[in-house]
Design an enzyme around this catalytic site. Sequence first.
Site, PDB file in Angstrom:
ATOM      1  CE  LYS A  72      -4.081  -1.915   2.354  1.00 53.18           C
ATOM      2  NZ  LYS A  72      -5.054  -1.754   3.435  1.00 53.18           N
ATOM      3  CG  ASP A 108      -8.353   0.221   3.311  1.00 54.58           C
ATOM      4  OD1 ASP A 108      -9.073  -0.669   2.810  1.00 54.58           O
ATOM      5  OD2 ASP A 108      -7.114   0.128   3.390  1.00 54.58           O
ATOM      6  N   GLY A 131      -5.737   2.587  18.125  1.00 60.34           N
ATOM      7  CA  GLY A 131      -4.867   2.226  17.012  1.00 60.34           C
ATOM      8  C   GLY A 131      -4.337   3.430  16.278  1.00 60.34           C
ATOM      9  N   GLY A 134      -2.042   1.548   9.770  1.00 61.88           N
ATOM     10  CA  GLY A 134      -2.543   1.919   8.446  1.00 61.88           C
ATOM     11  C   GLY A 134      -4.059   2.088   8.410  1.00 61.88           C
ATOM     12  CB  ALA A 135      -6.869  -0.049   9.528  1.00 66.08           C
ATOM     13  N   GLY A 248     -16.519  -5.034  10.907  1.00 63.71           N
ATOM     14  CA  GLY A 248     -15.545  -4.707   9.861  1.00 63.71           C
ATOM     15  C   GLY A 248     -15.924  -5.240   8.493  1.00 63.71           C
TER      16      GLY A 248
END
Length: 283
Positions: A72, A108, A131, A134-135, A248
Site C-alpha cells: 500500500k 479503506d 490504534g 494503516g487502517a 468490519g
Amino acid sequence: MSSPDFLPSLVGSLSVGAAGNPTVAMVEAAFRHHGLHWRYVNMEVPPAGLADAVRGARAMGFRGFNLSMPHKVAVIPLLDGLGESATLIGAVNCVVRRGEQLIGENTDGKGFLKSLQEVCDPRGKNIVMFGAGGAARAVAVEVGLTGPKQITIVNRDESRGTALADHLRERLALSVAFVPWCGDYSLPTDTDIVINATSIGLYEADVRLALSLDSLKPNMVVADVVFSPPQTRLLRAAAARGCRTLDGLGMLVNQGVIGVQYWTGVNPDPTAMRRALEEAMGI
Ligand code: NDP
C-alpha cells in the site's frame, strides 16, 4: 479464436500471501450480478516483485488493482498520481487506470465512513479511536474530513500515536488528543463513537481489548475494523450494553463497492457482494 473484444477487462489484487482471499468472491459476485464481462484475479506478489508486477499490469492493460500491506505504501512511487484521500493518508489500496495513467486511491477509510454514516453522522461528534496503524490512519482521515468535534487516539506505541495525531492536526486542522494506552482505558462520558482500528481480535474471537467496559454507554456507536470474525469480543460486549455496533465486514464490502465503481463506472449492489463475502468466509 476469440477476438480481443471478447476478452474480459481485468482487475486484480496484489498481496503478499494471497491464498484464500475472500474479496475475490465478493468482487466477482458484483461483476456477475451486473452482467459485467470483467474478472478479478488474485496474485501473490512478494515485496521485491512489486515494481515488475505494476509494470506487468500496465502492459497487460489491467483496469486497476487492489493492494494489501506492505504494497500500500511501496506502490506510491510506481504510480502516475494519487487521489486526495490517498495523498492525505499516505497509502494506496486501490489503483485505477484513467486513460493511460495509473492513479492511486484509498478506499479503506471511505468504506468505513460509508458504514458509519448509515447509523450516525460523525460531524460534531467526540470520537475515540484505538490504534494508529494503516487502517487507523485511513479511518481517521476520512472521519476527520467530515468535521468531528474531537478525535482521541489511544495507542500502545507512543511515537506512532503522536505522529498520527500531529498529522491530523497539521493536515486537517482537527482537534486531536493522544493518550498512551496503558491498562484498561476508560471512555470519557461525552464519547459518541468508539472505533477499534487495531488488529486486536483478528482471527481470535476471544482476545480482549483493554477497555473498561463500564465506561461503554448505550448512546455510543461502537465500530470495529476487524472483519474476521465479524463479531469481535468488543462488539459483543458493546451490544450487550445496548450500544449500536458496526462490524468490519461492512467496511470491507464498502471499500469493494467503491473499487468496483472506480473501475467500471457501475454502482454495484452491496447486498450481493456481502452475501458472496460471507459465503467465502464460511459465515
Ligand atoms: P498495522 O500493523 O498498521 O497497525 C496495527 C495497530 O494495532 C497498531 O496501532 C498497533 O499498535 C495495534 N495493535 C496490534 N496488536 C496490539 C495489541 N496486542 N495491543 C495494543 N495494540 C495493538 O495494521 P493495519 O492498521 O493495517 O490493520 C489493522 C486491522 O485493520 C487489521 O485487523 C486489518 O485486518 C483491519 N483492516 C480492515 C479493513 C476492512 O475493510 N475491514 C481494511 C484494512 C484493514 P502499536 O502501534 O502500538 O503497535
